[in-house]
Scaffold this active site. Sequence first.
Site, PDB file in Angstrom:
ATOM      1  NE  ARG A 180      -3.845   0.289   2.192  1.00  0.00           N
ATOM      2  CZ  ARG A 180      -4.578   0.720   3.210  1.00  0.00           C
ATOM      3  NH1 ARG A 180      -4.583   0.048   4.350  1.00  0.00           N
ATOM      4  NH2 ARG A 180      -5.288   1.830   3.105  1.00  0.00           N
ATOM      5  CB  CYS A 235      -1.950   4.003   9.223  1.00  0.00           C
ATOM      6  SG  CYS A 235      -3.315   4.542  10.273  1.00  0.00           S
TER       7      CYS A 235
END
Length: 275
Positions: A180, A235
């Site tokens: 990611r 995040c």
Amino acid sequence: MMFVKDREWLFNNLYDSNIIIVDCRFSLADPQKGKKEYLESHITGACYFDLEKDLSAPVMEHGGRHPMPNLEELIGKLESASINECKTVIAYDDGEGAYAARFWWLLKYLGHKNVFVLNGGYKQWLEAGYPVTADIPALEPVKFHVELNPGVLATTKEVEEVVQYRPKDCILIDSREEKRYLGLEEPIDKKAGHIPGALNKPWMDGLHSNQYKTVEEQKQRFSNIDVKSKIIVYCGSGVTAAPNFLALKEAGYEKVKLYVGSFSDWISYAGNNIE
């Protein structure tokens, strides 16, 4: 460890009236699951806090997928759960660490000094054969005297300044898994990649078999970062960055902030670049 308690410690102090236990179990795939599991069984004496209903505000245009909760509402819920600055608070989830760490971080932001995450979570508590119940505790409301600690919270503007000026003493840490971070895969957010200049330190590398790694192991994880650095962790939505925040504090990093909106907030501003 400074911010983590083991299950033996909690078992030995289970009936101490100065300890409040908070169940933070949650599933992003099934938001009702955590509360449902709590109602079925939980650590004796534990109350329940829901990631989306209690520990986040409703999603808006900006602020990310788990925005900072309304503080007045959160403080009211804490007071109803008998939580104030005088109580020792132990938060747990299923052992993955992130949901309990979100609760832990929020209390740190409110200036609470004695809040901890239960190492191993509910999973290892059950494995040890320690007491569980379906009974909901009757908790006496209290008054929480908050001493806000803004030094643990990074604003979007601060992150923008780090990206623009790249100060040598400030490090951005992306806590998501590598694919990611690299933008090879993005299952949730509308754009893929990371905030420019961020290092990748996947949050799950700070745990092993549902346990937070030792202080020495955490120091090793972050050994390429100067301990005097200012650090901003993020995040996807500010939840799984919380275990990295906790791990950095365990490893002796003092200037650590959490960007609550995280990547999902960053990409909500059209002008913000991604790498």
